[in-house]
Design a protein around this motif. Structure first.
Motif, short mmCIF file in Angstrom:
data_model
loop_
_atom_site.label_atom_id
_atom_site.label_comp_id
_atom_site.label_asym_id
_atom_site.label_seq_id
_atom_site.Cartn_x
_atom_site.Cartn_y
_atom_site.Cartn_z
N CYS A 487 3.40 -24.28 26.63
CA CYS A 487 2.27 -25.14 26.98
C CYS A 487 1.52 -24.54 28.16
N LEU A 488 2.30 -24.14 29.17
CA LEU A 488 1.69 -23.59 30.37
C LEU A 488 0.81 -22.39 30.01
N LYS A 489 1.38 -21.56 29.16
CA LYS A 489 0.67 -20.35 28.78
C LYS A 489 -0.67 -20.71 28.13
N VAL A 490 -0.61 -21.66 27.23
CA VAL A 490 -1.82 -22.06 26.53
C VAL A 490 -2.82 -22.67 27.51
N PHE A 491 -2.32 -23.56 28.35
CA PHE A 491 -3.21 -24.27 29.27
C PHE A 491 -3.90 -23.30 30.23
N ILE A 492 -3.10 -22.37 30.75
CA ILE A 492 -3.64 -21.53 31.82
C ILE A 492 -4.64 -20.53 31.26
N SER A 493 -4.40 -20.14 30.01
CA SER A 493 -5.31 -19.12 29.47
C SER A 493 -6.50 -19.75 28.74
N MET A 494 -6.51 -21.06 28.65
CA MET A 494 -7.60 -21.76 27.99
C MET A 494 -8.86 -21.64 28.86
N SER A 495 -9.99 -21.48 28.21
CA SER A 495 -11.20 -21.37 29.03
C SER A 495 -11.61 -22.76 29.50
N ASP A 496 -12.24 -22.82 30.68
CA ASP A 496 -12.61 -24.11 31.25
C ASP A 496 -13.57 -24.87 30.34
N VAL A 497 -14.39 -24.09 29.64
CA VAL A 497 -15.37 -24.74 28.74
C VAL A 497 -14.62 -25.50 27.64
N ASP A 498 -13.63 -24.82 27.08
CA ASP A 498 -12.84 -25.49 26.04
C ASP A 498 -12.16 -26.74 26.61
N ALA A 499 -11.62 -26.52 27.79
CA ALA A 499 -10.84 -27.61 28.38
C ALA A 499 -11.72 -28.82 28.62
N ALA A 500 -12.94 -28.58 29.02
CA ALA A 500 -13.81 -29.71 29.36
C ALA A 500 -14.06 -30.59 28.15
N LYS A 501 -13.95 -29.99 26.95
CA LYS A 501 -14.21 -30.78 25.74
C LYS A 501 -13.05 -31.72 25.41
N VAL A 502 -11.90 -31.38 25.97
CA VAL A 502 -10.70 -32.13 25.59
C VAL A 502 -10.76 -33.54 26.18
N ASN A 503 -10.34 -34.44 25.36
CA ASN A 503 -10.24 -35.83 25.81
C ASN A 503 -8.86 -36.00 26.43
N LEU A 504 -8.79 -36.46 27.66
CA LEU A 504 -7.47 -36.57 28.28
C LEU A 504 -7.24 -37.97 28.80
N PRO A 561 -9.72 -23.70 41.73
CA PRO A 561 -9.85 -22.48 40.95
C PRO A 561 -9.94 -22.73 39.44
N VAL A 562 -9.61 -23.89 38.98
CA VAL A 562 -9.69 -24.19 37.55
C VAL A 562 -10.52 -25.45 37.36
N GLY A 563 -10.97 -25.65 36.16
CA GLY A 563 -11.77 -26.83 35.85
C GLY A 563 -10.93 -28.09 35.90
N LEU A 564 -11.65 -29.18 35.89
CA LEU A 564 -11.00 -30.47 36.07
C LEU A 564 -9.94 -30.73 35.01
N HIS A 565 -10.31 -30.59 33.74
CA HIS A 565 -9.38 -30.94 32.68
C HIS A 565 -8.21 -29.98 32.61
N LYS A 566 -8.50 -28.73 32.91
CA LYS A 566 -7.43 -27.75 32.94
C LYS A 566 -6.43 -28.13 34.04
N ALA A 567 -6.98 -28.53 35.15
CA ALA A 567 -6.12 -28.93 36.27
C ALA A 567 -5.25 -30.11 35.87
N VAL A 568 -5.84 -31.06 35.14
CA VAL A 568 -5.07 -32.22 34.71
C VAL A 568 -3.89 -31.80 33.85
N LEU A 569 -4.17 -30.88 32.93
CA LEU A 569 -3.09 -30.41 32.05
C LEU A 569 -2.02 -29.68 32.84
N LEU A 570 -2.48 -28.86 33.80
CA LEU A 570 -1.51 -28.13 34.61
C LEU A 570 -0.65 -29.10 35.41
N ASN A 571 -1.27 -30.19 35.86
CA ASN A 571 -0.49 -31.19 36.60
C ASN A 571 0.64 -31.74 35.75
N GLU A 572 0.35 -31.94 34.46
CA GLU A 572 1.41 -32.44 33.59
C GLU A 572 2.58 -31.47 33.55
#
Lengths: 700, 696
Positions: A487-504, A561-572
Motif C-alpha cells: 500500500c505504501l509503495k502505491v500511495f507514495i508513488s501515486m501522483s498528486d493529481v491522481d490522489a486528488a481525485k480520490v474520494n477519502l 511535500p505531498v498533496g492533501l489526499h496523498k498525505a491522508v493515505l500516508l497517515n493511514e
C-alpha cells in the motif's frame, strides 16, 4: 465441527428381492487411501479405485462355490486372501485373472474369517475360536484345529488390530443370550475372555467397532435400544490363567441415541476418532422416526455434529477407511467423505467461527450419473453466495444491502466474511466485475479482518479503490507487513493529481487540512531553540550563507511535500500496526526517491507536531508523534547507506539529526530538573526534630 | 481603616501558639502474646508480654474499653472466653480468671502441670482444657464462681503446645512436639497419633513444634508448625490430606472463622496467610482448603490471630494490633473496609501539671517527672525558638510490688503525685519545685486501689475511682489526708470508671464508665448532680468548661456532645452540631479523641486531640459543611489569605504533630505536645527474622 460431505456412489447393488442383507460381505482397505476391496456375499471380489468410482479388477469363484469370508489384502506380499466354501483358503495376486487357477489350500476346520491389517500378518480365525497365522497354517494345512468355544457358543463379529508390539484378534461370541469378548494375542499367544454386561433381556449388540489408543483397546458397541457403550481393555492386562472364568468387562455409556418407535433393527456405529462416532440406521433427532440417517455424534458433548439422509433401506453395515464412510443403502453402495476436526466445546455447540477452508479442502467430488439426473432434489440447500457467482453487479449490491439490513448479527459475522471473500475472489478473476460500494459496506460492518478475506486489500489496490484501501487499513487489525508495504509503495508513488481525485474519508481529510493550514509559530517545546543553537554551530563552520540556506530550507519544510489526499493515505499507513523486524525487509524494496519523499513528509508531520505538540486532535484519527518517529527510524534503518550516498538528501538527514539532538538535549534537561527536584525533596526532610524543641505554630 | 484591627483581632483570637514539642517520652508498648475474640459480646481480649490484658469493643469502633495492668510473674500464653468470663493461662503454670468489673484477676488456680501453653473451652462452655509442659491435658470444670480440676487425659511424652476442642465436645486435638494427638474427651484416651514432618535440610534434626491447631466440625484438623507448614488432616482416620508450606519460619498462630469457611495463619515473617474452603471449580461440590490471600501488616512475628466475621485481627512482636477487613465481607470504601492499626493505648499516659509546667509520664513499672524547658524571644510561625533551658528529668519513681502501675496523676500545682496498682495505692508529696519527694504514709482507709485518679484544679482534693463506679474524695492536707466521702452512682453501676474530670471551680466532678454512663457530682454536697443521657458509644474523653460549666464529652464514634450542667440539658451548640452532623472526614478518623481541654483565653475554644491531630474547635465559627472539603491547617496555610477566610471553619485541625500522646494547654498559653513517633518504637524492636531480599 464434524461434517459429512456430498457422497457418491461406488456401485449399484444387485436388485435385492427383499433380502435382509445388502449383498456386500465386506469392504477392506487396499494399497492406499483410494483403493478398496469389496467382497459380495456370493462369488465376487472387486477392487475399486474410490475416487474414480470405478472397478479396476474383479475376481469370481466358479459357480457352485461361494465366498464365505471377505477378501483381504496383504500389503506385504501384495496378495489377496479369501475363503471359499468355509474350508478353502485362496490366495492370489492382482494380475491373476482367473481365481480358480490361483493358489488354494483346504484346511481341516471351518474358517470364520481371514483378517489382515496394515503392519500385521494375515490371521485365520476358525469357527470354533481357534486362531492361526496364515503362514503357519499353510505350512501344514491339515493340522488339527482345537475347539476354543463351547458347543453352543458362536462368533458374532471379529476383527484384528496391531499395536506397537503385538497383534490381536478380537472377536465376540454369543451363548444363550450372553455375549463374550475374546482377546487373542499372537506371539506369544494368550487368550482373554470377557463377559459383556447384559443389556435389557433379549437385546444383543447390533454392531461392534474397535479402536486402539493410549495402550488401550476400546470396544464400542451399539444396542437396539440406542445405547452406545464403550469398554476399555488394557493391552497390558495381566494374562489370566488358562480356563479362568470370563472377566466381567466394565462399560460406560457413551451415547444414548434416540431410537424413535420401536427398537433399532439394522444399525451400526463406527468410531471415527476419540470424540466422534458415526451411526447409521438411527433416526435423526429432528427428522421424525425415519431410521435412514447417517449421523456423526460427538461423544464428549453428546451433540449431533452432522447428519445425512440415506435413501433406501439401511442394512446396518458401515465401514470407514481414510475419512470415508462406506455405506450400502437401498440400491447403492455410497462413499461419503467426512471430516472430524479436533472438537472443542465451542465447536460442539456450533459457536466457533468456522474458518473458511472447506471449499479448498473438500474432496473433489465427481458428479455421479445419479446426482446429475436427479439434480434438483439432491442439492436442496444451495447458498446465496454460490448463486452470486453469476449475478450482475447491481443484483449483488442489492443482495448485500439486504443481507446487511438483517438483524441477527450473530450469523452475520460468518456470512459477511464468506461474502466478502467470494466477492473478492470473483472480482479478481473477472476483470469486469467489481462492487466497490458493497465491499465498503461489508468493511464498515467491522466484522471483517484481513485473515478472513486476504485478497481484499490487494484487490482494492489493483482496482485503485483507495477509499476501500483506507477503510481496510483503518478497520483491519491484522494487515500483514507485506501488504502495508505494498500500500505504501502505491500511495507514495501515486501522483498528486491522481490522489486528488480520490474520494477519502472526510475525518482524516479534515485533520490533514487542519495540519497543513496551521500557521508556523515559534517553537513551543524547545525544538526551535535547539534549532537556533545548531544554526550558530553551523555559522561557525559555514558562515552566513549556510544560515540563509537553512532559513530557506526551513521555509521549505513548512510546505507539505505531498498533496492533501496523498498525505491522508500516508497517515493511514502510519497508523497501522506492524512489527518492525517483519516490516524492515519489505521497506527495503522502496525506491530511494520514494523513501526521500516519505521522509520529507514524515519530517513535515513531525515539525507540525512538535511546533504544536499539545494540540488535541479533537477525536480525529491521527498518527501520534511516536508513530511518526518510529517510521522515520525504520525508514532510515532500511535505507541509510543509500541515503548517505545521495547528495540531495544530505540536508534532510542533517535536519533529522538536529531533531535527535534537540530531543536528547531536552531529555537531559528534564533529567537535570528531576535531579534538582529530588534534592529539594531531601532538603525538606532534613529538618530533624530532636527530643525537644519549642516551636511556634499559627492556626488560622 | 477598620479592617486592619479586625484582622489582627482575629489573629489574636486563633493566633500563634508556642509549642513545647516533646519526644522524650520513650513509652514502649509490650508485644502482643495472645488474643481471644468473643463473637457473642464482640469483645477482643488481648494479652501482652508484660501480662497486661486489654479488652477492645469491636462493636464500638474498636475502642479499648478496659486495660488490666500487668504483673511481673504473669506471662499469659493463652486466653479464652467462656461466655462473658475471661480466663488466661500462662507459663507460670496458673489459670487465672479475671474480674472485668474491677480490672483485676479474680482468682488463680495452679494446674500443677508445669508451664501451661494453651487453654481451650468446649463449645458448651462447661469444661476448660489446658495443655501443660509435663505432657498432660488437664480438664477443669467451669463452675459459677470458680473452676475445679476434673481429671487428666492420658499423659504424653513431651509438652502440649496447642489444643483444640472438636465442636461436639467429644474429641480434643493437641499439638505437641513432632506430632498431634487426638484424645477422646470422655474416656481421656489418646485415639490417634498424627506424625508431623520435620523441616527439610538442616532443620531435620530439630523437633517440629505444632504451634497451633484447629479442630473443625467436619473432623478436619488444621495444624501449623515451626517448619512453616499449615497442614490439613482427616481427624477421623488420622491421615494427612494436604500440606501448605507458607514460610521458611514458624507458623505461630491459626484462627478459623465462625462458619469454618476461612482460616488465617500467622507467620514469623509478619505475614498472615488466608486459606478458604472452596471448590476448585464452580458447581463442584468437593471443596478444598485453598490458599487465597497474604497480608503483610507486621514486621515481626504474628503471635496472635482472631478471625472475626468480617476481618482478620492480628498482633505480635511489633506491638501493633491490626484489624484487616476482608474486602469480600465488607462494603468497599466505607469506614469498615479501612485497615486499622492500634499502636497506642486509648487513654492518656501523660499528665500535665498546667500551673507548674511539669509532666508526668506513666510507664508500667515506673513514673517519670519532667520539667519543661524554657526559651525567651519570639519567632516566626513555623520556626523554632532557641531553647534557653532544656527539659529536666526531676524524678524517676519505681513502683513497689509486682503489680504494674494502672493509673497515676499529678496535681496541677505539681505538689502531689499519686499512683495506683491493682493492689496498692500510693500518694507522694513533692517539694521544692518538685525535686524532693516524700511518701504520704497516713492515708485514709477508704482510699483503696483505684482505676482512675484525678486532682482538683486547686490541688486540694484527690478523686480516686473505686469499685462499682464509686469515687472516693480525699482532702489533701500537709500532715494528714482526710477522707471526705464516697460519691456513689445509682445502684447497679458495676463497670469501672475510666474517665474522671473535675471542674476548674471545684464544684463538679464528672465520671464516665465503660457502660457509657456519664455521672456528674456536686462536690459541695458530695451528691450526684445529674446523669447525662446515655449515648450508645463509649466516652473516650471529657472535660468541664471552666467558665460555662458545660461538660464536653467525646465518644468512640467521634461524636461530640456539650451538656450544660446548670440547665441539665444539651447546649444549643451541641444540638446544632447534632442537627448538622459532623463532617464525614471527621467521623472517618480511626483513633479516638483522648483528651479534651479548653483555652482559658477564649471560652469558645475546645481543644481535642487524637493520635494524628489536634483540633481547636471554635464554637463561634460556622461548622464545616458536609459538602465542603475539610481543610486542615496545613492546607490552609498554603492558601492565599482571602481564600483562607473563605475556607475557614470551626474545626481548626492541625496535623503538624503525629503520634500524639498528649496535647495540653499550660497556664502561660503555650501548648505541650507529646509525640511518640512510631519509628522510634520500631527501632527499639528486636531484629525481625532474616528474609532473603533480592541482591542481598
Amino acid at each position: 465441527m464434524a461434517a459429512l460431505y456430498a457422497g457418491y456412489t461406488l456401485r449399484g447393488l444387485a436388485p435385492a428381492q427383499n433380502r435382509p442383507n445388502s449383498g456386500i460381505q465386506g469392504v477392506e482397505a487396499e494399497r492406499d487411501s483410494d483403493h478398496v476391496v469389496v467382497t459380495d456375499s456370493t462369488r465376487c471380489v472387486t477392487l475399486y479405485k474410490v475416487s474414480d468410482q470405478k472397478p479396476l479388477s474383479c475376481w469370481t469363484v466358479k459357480q457352485g462355490h461361494t465366498l464365505t469370508g471377505a477378501a483381504v489384502y496383504n500389503a506385504r506380499t501384495q496378495e489377496y486372501v479369501a475363503v471359499s466354501d468355509r474350508k478353502v483358503i485362496r490366495i492370489w495376486k492382482e494380475d491373476d485373472i482367473i481365481l480358480d487357477k490361483a493358489f488354494k489350500a483346504t484346511v481341516s476346520s471351518d474358517v470364520w474369517r481371514v483378517h489382515c491389517v496394515a503392519g500385521g500378518d494375515p490371521v485365520v480365525l476358525f469357527h470354533r475360536g481357534a486362531v492361526r497365522l496364515l503362514d503357519s497354517l499353510l505350512s501344514a494345512p491339515q493340522q488339527p484345529i482345537e475347539e476354543v468355544l463351547s458347543p453352543e457358543e458362536a462368533i458374532s463379529w471379529s476383527t484384528n488390530i496391531v499395536t506397537e508390539s503385538q497383534q490381536f484378534v478380537i472377536f465376540t461370541t454369543e451363548q444363550k443370550g450372553d455375549h463374550f469378548l475374546y482377546l487373542q494375542r499372537l506371539n506369544p499367544n494368550s487368550l482373554q475372555r470377557y463377559h459383556l454386561e447384559r443389556e435389557e433381556p433379549g437385546l444383543s449388540p447390533l454392531s461392534f467397532s474397535v479402536s486402539y489408543r493410549d495402550k488401550h483397546i476400546r470396544l464400542l458397541y451399539l444396542y437396539p435400544n440406542g445405547h452406545v457403550y464403550e469398554s476399555v481393555v488394557s493391552v497390558r492386562a495381566p494374562v489370566p490363567e488358562e480356563g479362568a472364568q470370563a472377566l466381567p468387562l466394565p462399560r460406560s455409556l457413551l451415547l444414548s441415541l434416540p431410537v424413535g418407535e420401536g427398537l433399532l433393527q439394522a444399525a451400526s456405529a463406527q468410531e471415527l476418532d476419540e470424540a466422534h462416532v458415526a451411526v447409521v440406521g438411527v433416526p435423526h433427532p429432528s427428522a421424525g422416526s425415519g431410521k435412514d440417517f447417517l449421523c456423526i455424534w460427538n461423544t464428549n458433548f453428546q451433540t449431533l455434529q452432522a447428519g445425512k439422509e440415506m435413501a433406501g433401506k439401511i442394512y446396518g453395515q458401515l465401514w470407514s477407511f481414510w475419512n470415508k464412510l462406506f455405506i450400502p443403502h437401498g440400491k447403492t453402495f455410497s462413499v461419503i467423505p467426512y471430516d472430524c476436526p479436533k472438537s472443542s466445546l465451542a465447536s460442539a455447540l456450533g459457536k466457533q467461527r468456522q474458518v473458511k477452508k472447506d471449499e479448498s479442502k473438500a474432496p473433489t467430488s465427481v458428479p455421479s450419473w445419479n446426482t446429475l439426473l436427479h439434480e434438483e432434489k439432491a442439492h436442496p440447500s444451495r447458498t446465496a453466495e454460490t448463486r452470486k457467482t453469476t449475478a450482475p453487479v447491481e443484483e449483488v449490491q442489492r443482495e448485500v444491502q439486504l443481507l446487511l439490513s438483517r438483524t441477527d448479527t450473530q450469523d452475520l459475522q460468518t456470512s459477511v466474511g464468506q461474502l466478502a471473500s467470494t466477492l473478492a475472489s470473483r472480482s479478481l478473476n473477472d476483470p469486469a466485475f467489481y462492487t466497490p460500494s458493497s465491499l465498503v459496506q461489508l468493511v464498515h460492518t467491522r466484522y471483517l479482518c484481513h485473515s478472513v478475506c486476504p485478497d481484499l486489500v490487494l484487490l482494492a489496490l489493483e482496482r485503485k479503490d483507495y477509499f476501500l484501501c483506507q477503510l481496510c487499513l483503518q478497520f483491519f487489525p491484522d494487515i500483514p507487513e507485506v501488504v502495508t508495504c505494498a500500500c505504501l509503495k502505491v500511495f507514495i508513488s501515486m501522483s498528486d493529481v491522481d490522489a486528488a481525485k480520490v474520494n477519502l474519508e472526510p475525518d482524516s481529510v479534515f485533520f490533514m487540512e487542519a495540519l497543513i493550514a496551521q500557521e508556523h509559530e515559534a517553537g513551543l517545546n524547545g525544538f526551535s531553540l535547539a534549532d537556533e543553537e545548531d544554526r550558530s554551530d553551523n555559522l561557525a563552520e559555514g558562515g552566513a550563507t549556510a544560515q540563509r540556506d537553512n532559513e530557506k530550507a526551513s521555509a521549505a519544510e513548512q510546505m507539505c511535500p505531498v498533496g492533501l489526499h496523498k498525505a491522508v493515505l500516508l497517515n493511514e499507513i502510519l497508523q497501522t500496526a506492524y512489527f518492525d523486524s517483519f516490516l524492515l525487509p519489505h521497506l527495503k524494496d522502496l525506491s530511494s526517491q520514494d523513501v526521500v519523499l516519505f521522509l520529507q513528509y514524515l519530517q513535515f508531520v513531525y515539525l507540525k507536531f512538535s511546533h504544536d505538540a499539545c494540540k488535541p486532535t479533537q477525536g480525529l484519527r491521527s498518527p501520534s508523534l511516536t508513530q511518526v518517529m518510529d517510521w522515520m527510524g525504520l525508514l532510515l534503518d532500511a535505507h541509510f547507506t543509500v541515503l548517505v550516498m545521495t547528495p540531495d538528501v544530505k540536508d534532510l538527514l542533517l535536519n533529522l539529526h538536529r531533531f535527535v539532538k534537540s530531543q536528547v538535549r531536552f531529555v537531559s534537561e528534564l533529567g537535570k530538573i528531576e535531579g534538582s527536584l529530588q534534592e529539594l525533596d531531601k532538603m525538606a526532610l532534613k529538618r530533624d526534630v530532636g527530643q525537644y524543641s519549642i516551636e511556634i505554630i499559627e492556626l488560622f | 481603616n477598620l479592617n486592619v484591627p479586625k484582622a489582627r483581632n482575629r489573629k489574636i483570637q486563633m493566633g500563634e501558639f508556642k509549642v513545647h514539642r516533646i519526644r522524650f517520652f520513650d513509652y514502649m508498648p509490650s508485644a502482643i502474646r495472645a488474643m481471644a475474640f468473643s463473637t457473642r459480646t464482640e469483645r477482643l481480649a488481648l494479652a501482652r508480654a508484660d501480662g497486661a490484658l486489654e479488652i477492645f469493643n469491636f462493636s464500638d469502633n474498636y475502642f479499648q474499653e478496659k486495660v488490666l495492668p500487668g504483673h511481673d510473674g504473669r506471662a499469659v500464653e493463652a486466653l479464652c472466653w467462656v461466655g462473658p468470663r475471661l480466663f488466661s493461662a500462662g507459663l507460670n503454670g496458673e489459670i487465672t480468671e479475671y474480674d472485668l468489673e474491677n480490672l483485676r484477676p479474680r482468682y488463680t488456680v495452679d494446674a500443677y502441670g508445669g508451664p501451661i501453653w494453651t487453654i481451650g473451652v468446649n463449645s458448651q462452655g462447661t469444661l476448660l482444657a489446658v495443655g501443660c509442659e509435663d505432657g498432660t491435658v488437664k480438664m477443669f470444670e467451669v463452675l459459677k464462681e470458680r473452676i475445679q480440676f476434673q481429671r487428666n487425659l492420658d499423659r504424653q511424652r513431651g509438652r502440649i503446645i496447642s489444643l483444640s476442642w472438636h465442636p461436639s465436645g467429644t474429641l480434643i486435638a493437641a499439638g505437641m512436639m513432632d506430632m498431634i494427638r487426638i484424645f477422646d474427651a470422655e474416656t481421656g484416651r489418646a485415639t490417634h497419633r498424627l506424625v508431623v514432618d520435620r523441616g527439610a535440610g538442616a532443620s531435620k534434626s530439630k523437633e517440629v513444634v505444632v504451634w497451633s491447631i484447629a479442630f473443625l466440625s467436619d473432623y478436619t484438623i488444621i495444624s501449623s508448625d515451626s517448619a512453616g507448614k499449615v497442614q490439613i488432616w482427616d481427624g477421623l482416620n488420622g491421615t494427612l490430606i494436604r500440606t501448605h508450606l507458607i514460610t521458611k519460619w514458624d507458623v505461630l498462630a491459626l484462627s478459623v472463622s465462625q462458619d469454618e469457611s476461612s482460616l488465617v495463619a500467622g507467620t514469623s515473617e509478619g505475614t498472615v496467610v488466608q486459606f478458604q474452603f472452596l471448590s476448585s471449580t464452580v458447581d463442584r461440590l468437593d471443596k478444598d482448603w485453598v490458599r487465597t490471600r497474604t497480608f503483610k501488616n507486621h514486621s515481626h512475628d504474628v503471635r496472635a490471630l482472631a478471625h472475626t466475621e468480617t476481618a482478620v485481627v492480628s498482633g505480635g512482636m511489633d506491638t501493633q494490633l491490626v484489624v484487616r477487613p476482608l474486602l469480600d465481607k465488607v462494603e468497599k470504601n466505607t469506614r469498615e473496609s479501612a485497615i486499622r492499626k492500634v499502636s497506642f493505648p486509648h487513654r492518656s499516659l501523660v499528665c500535665c501539671a498546667k500551673k507548674a509546667g511539669v509532666l508526668l509520664f506513666q510507664f508500667p513499672d515506673h513514673l517519670e517527672l519532667w520539667r519543661l524547658g524554657e526559651s525567651d524571644g519570639y519567632g516566626k510561625p513555623g520556626g523554632s525558638l532557641p531553647v534557653k533551658r532544656g527539659p529536666e528529668k526531676l524524678i524517676q519513681l519505681k513502683r513497689k510490688g509486682e503489680d504494674h502501675i494502672c493509673c497515676s496523676a499529678l496535681s496541677p500545682c505539681g505538689g502531689w503525685l499519686a499512683y495506683s496498682t491493682v493492689t496498692s495505692f500510693r500518694l507522694y508529696r513533692l517539694l521544692n519545685g518538685s525535686i524532693s519527694i516524700c511518701k504520704v504514709s497516713k492515708l485514709p482507709k477508704d482510699l483503696r486501689p483505684a482505676h482512675q485518679l484525678c486532682f482538683s484544679t486547686d490541688s486540694s482534693k484527690l478523686f480516686a475511682s473505686s469499685s462499682n463506679s464509686s469515687v472516693v474524695v480525699v482532702a489533701l492536707n500537709e500532715p494528714e489526708c482526710k477522707y471526705l466521702g464516697t460519691l456513689k452512682a445509682k445502684y447497679g453501676c458495676r463497670q469501672p470508671v475510666h474517665l474522671l474530670s473535675a471542674s476548674e471551680n471545684g464544684k463538679w466532678l464528672a465520671t464516665a464508665n465503660t457502660d457509657c454512663e456519664v455521672h456528674v457530682y456536686n462536690l459541695d454536697k458530695l451528691k450526684l448532680h445529674c446523669t447525662v443521657p446515655v449515648y450508645g458509644s463509649c466516652p473516650t474523653a471529657m472535660a468541664i468548661h471552666p467558665t460555662t460549666s458545660n461538660l464536653v464529652v467525646v465518644h468512640a464514634d467521634q461524636q461530640i456532645f456539650e451538656y450544660s450542667l446548670v440547665k441539665k440539658e444539651y447546649t444549643e451548640w451541641s444540638r446544632r452540631l447534632q442537627k448538622q452532623g459532623l463532617h464525614s472526614l471527621w467521623l472517618e478518623r480511626d483513633t479516638p479523641i483522648t483528651h479534651v481541654t479548653f483555652n482559658p483565653k477564649n471560652p469558645a475554644h475546645i481543644i481535642v486531640q487524637d493520635l494524628f491531630m489536634f483540633c481547636i474547635i471554635d464554637k463561634s465559627l460556622p461548622l464545616p459543611e458536609a459538602k465542603n472539603v475539610l481543610y486542615n491547617q496545613m492546607t490552609l496555610r498554603s492558601l492565599p489569605e482571602p481564600d483562607r477566610v473563605l475556607h475557614s471553619h470551626g474545626f481548626k485541625i492541625c496535623k503538624d504533630f503525629q503520634h500524639l500522646l498528649c496535647v495540653s494547654l499550660l497556664e502561660d498559653h503555650s501548648l505541650v505536645v507529646v509525640e511518640r513517633p512510631l519509628l522510634d518504637i520500631v527501632s527499639q524492636l528486636p531484629a525481625p527474622v532474616r528474609q532473603k531480599k533480592f541482591a542481598t
